[in-house]
Design a protein around this motif. Structure first.
Motif, short mmCIF file in Angstrom:
data_model
loop_
_atom_site.label_atom_id
_atom_site.label_comp_id
_atom_site.label_asym_id
_atom_site.label_seq_id
_atom_site.Cartn_x
_atom_site.Cartn_y
_atom_site.Cartn_z
N ILE A 1 48.28 34.39 42.76
CA ILE A 1 47.31 34.87 41.59
C ILE A 1 46.11 34.32 42.11
O ILE A 1 45.72 33.37 42.67
CB ILE A 1 47.89 34.13 40.40
CG1 ILE A 1 48.12 32.43 40.79
CG2 ILE A 1 49.32 34.59 40.10
CD1 ILE A 1 48.52 31.88 39.54
N GLY A 2 45.12 35.01 41.31
CA GLY A 2 43.72 34.80 41.71
C GLY A 2 42.75 35.15 40.36
O GLY A 2 43.42 35.74 39.49
N ALA A 3 41.70 34.67 40.17
CA ALA A 3 40.86 34.80 39.15
C ALA A 3 39.28 34.63 39.40
O ALA A 3 39.02 33.80 40.54
CB ALA A 3 41.27 33.87 37.78
N THR A 4 38.43 35.09 38.76
CA THR A 4 37.18 35.16 38.64
C THR A 4 36.53 34.75 37.45
O THR A 4 37.19 35.19 36.47
CB THR A 4 36.45 36.47 39.23
OG1 THR A 4 36.93 37.59 38.46
CG2 THR A 4 36.77 36.93 40.68
N GLY A 5 35.42 34.15 37.30
CA GLY A 5 34.79 33.73 36.16
C GLY A 5 33.33 33.32 36.28
O GLY A 5 32.96 33.06 37.54
N GLY A 6 32.63 33.28 35.15
CA GLY A 6 31.16 32.75 35.29
C GLY A 6 30.91 31.45 35.59
O GLY A 6 29.76 31.15 35.95
N THR A 7 32.03 30.48 35.59
CA THR A 7 31.68 29.17 35.98
C THR A 7 32.99 28.60 36.55
O THR A 7 34.02 29.13 35.97
CB THR A 7 31.24 28.30 34.64
OG1 THR A 7 31.39 27.05 34.73
CG2 THR A 7 32.13 28.76 33.39
N ALA A 8 33.06 27.63 37.42
CA ALA A 8 34.08 27.07 37.75
C ALA A 8 34.92 26.31 36.97
O ALA A 8 36.14 25.87 37.16
CB ALA A 8 33.57 25.79 38.97
N ARG A 9 34.34 26.00 35.53
CA ARG A 9 35.11 25.30 34.64
C ARG A 9 36.35 26.13 34.04
O ARG A 9 37.30 25.85 33.43
CB ARG A 9 34.18 24.87 33.41
CG ARG A 9 33.42 23.83 33.75
CD ARG A 9 32.57 23.39 32.25
NE ARG A 9 32.01 24.54 31.70
CZ ARG A 9 30.67 24.60 31.96
NH1 ARG A 9 30.05 23.97 32.87
NH2 ARG A 9 30.06 25.58 31.23
N HIS A 10 36.06 27.61 34.45
CA HIS A 10 37.07 28.48 34.02
C HIS A 10 38.43 28.51 34.91
O HIS A 10 39.52 29.11 34.71
CB HIS A 10 36.76 29.86 33.89
CG HIS A 10 35.77 30.20 32.77
ND1 HIS A 10 36.09 29.64 31.40
CD2 HIS A 10 34.57 30.59 32.73
CE1 HIS A 10 35.16 29.87 30.65
NE2 HIS A 10 34.28 30.67 31.17
N SER A 11 38.26 27.69 36.10
CA SER A 11 39.33 27.74 37.03
C SER A 11 40.72 27.24 36.50
O SER A 11 41.80 27.63 36.97
CB SER A 11 38.95 26.89 38.31
OG SER A 11 38.65 25.74 37.90
N LEU A 12 40.70 26.26 35.48
CA LEU A 12 41.91 25.74 34.78
C LEU A 12 42.80 26.81 34.09
O LEU A 12 43.92 26.49 34.15
CB LEU A 12 41.62 24.69 33.95
CG LEU A 12 40.82 23.54 34.43
CD1 LEU A 12 40.55 22.51 33.37
CD2 LEU A 12 41.86 22.92 35.39
N ALA A 13 42.03 28.04 33.87
CA ALA A 13 42.97 29.14 33.25
C ALA A 13 43.91 29.49 34.21
O ALA A 13 45.15 30.32 33.92
CB ALA A 13 42.03 30.14 32.82
N LEU A 14 43.97 29.54 35.72
CA LEU A 14 44.86 30.09 36.38
C LEU A 14 46.26 29.21 36.11
O LEU A 14 47.09 29.60 36.26
CB LEU A 14 44.35 29.60 37.84
CG LEU A 14 43.60 30.75 38.49
CD1 LEU A 14 42.84 30.48 39.64
CD2 LEU A 14 44.42 32.16 38.74
N GLU A 15 45.79 27.76 35.91
CA GLU A 15 47.23 26.78 36.04
C GLU A 15 47.96 26.74 34.44
O GLU A 15 49.02 26.74 34.28
CB GLU A 15 46.82 25.37 36.30
CG GLU A 15 46.46 25.44 37.81
CD GLU A 15 47.39 26.16 38.65
OE1 GLU A 15 48.38 25.95 38.14
OE2 GLU A 15 47.16 26.62 39.61
N HIS A 16 46.94 27.03 33.52
CA HIS A 16 47.42 26.98 31.90
C HIS A 16 47.69 28.30 31.50
O HIS A 16 48.41 28.23 30.25
CB HIS A 16 46.46 26.19 31.15
CG HIS A 16 45.10 26.61 30.69
ND1 HIS A 16 45.13 27.85 29.81
CD2 HIS A 16 43.91 26.41 31.00
CE1 HIS A 16 43.93 28.16 29.74
NE2 HIS A 16 43.06 27.35 30.39
N ALA A 17 47.42 29.51 32.00
CA ALA A 17 47.74 30.85 31.55
C ALA A 17 48.11 31.68 32.42
O ALA A 17 49.28 32.23 32.21
CB ALA A 17 46.12 31.38 31.15
#
Length: 208
Positions: A115-131
């Motif tokens: 799994i991978g993800a992109t976002g406008g800020t590094a703060r969104h990286s937690l979404a990989l683990e909680h979603a």
């Protein structure tokens, strides 16, 4: 030489897309590691933006149009999956979730997924683990330990910086290892396949 297939699912909505760029680099890392181990690898790319209307129609009717059926078969019949989504409102985007919602129950059971993800800020990286990870765990997929998030600052002129490249290599190697230790996929799930033979059906499901 064994033959392996990797499905590359990108839920990016723009073109060009950093989501697709990350997906391609993760897939290349996994492919290169599998080739190093002696496998012949085919990449099957599924751009979800091309199937957006068909995904909605499938959710309304229960039947996928031909193009979507081909994409679904590419994913459910792959030996491993690279799945990358942009993060919207602290979670995966709706198209990403809807595509995996239309798969048959059990289609991804024990399937290796990176799994991978992109976002406008590094703060969104937690979404990989909680979603994102919990969704694939619910689908009973075998999710690689390393998840890769890329923010705008992780790219330099369209190229991953050193730290991102290291994460991509590590994650790709983990997916390759999971694929390498499993038997080749038997193909896509047939939603019309009988799980009970006619004798059992006629006998009310009881074995004679």
């Amino acid at each position: 030489m064994s033959r392996r297939t990797l499905a590359v699912v990108s839920a990016g909505l723009s073109q060009p897309s950093s989501t697709r760029l990350l997906a391609d680099q993760l897939a290349a890392a996994a492919r290169d590691e599998l080739v190093r181990r002696g496998a012949e690898v085919e990449l099957r790319v599924v751009e979800l933006r091309d199937h957006a209307h068909d995904v909605v129609n499938n959710m309304l009717t229960g039947f996928p149009p031909a193009a979507l059926r081909e994409a679904v078969d590419a994913v459910t019949g792959a030996d491993g999956i690279v799945a990358v989504t942009p993060i919207f409102n602290a979670s995966y985007n709706g198209l990403f979730k809807s595509f995996f919602d239309v798969l048959e129950p059990g289609a991804l059971t024990d399937r290796p997924v990176l799994i991978g993800a992109t976002g406008g800020t590094a703060r969104h990286s937690l979404a990989l683990e909680h979603a994102v990870r919990p969704m694939f765990s619910h689908l009973r997929a075998a999710v690689a330990p390393t998840a890769v998030f890329a923010a705008p600052e992780d790219w330099s002129g369209g190229t991953a910086d050193g730290a991102l490249r290291a994460r991509i290599r590590r994650a790709g190697a983990e997916l390759a290892d999971q694929v390498d230790h499993r038997l080749p996929a038997s193909g896509p799930v047939d939603p019309f396949a009988l799980t009970t033979d006619f004798a059992q059906l006629l006998g009310g499901g009881r074995e004679s």
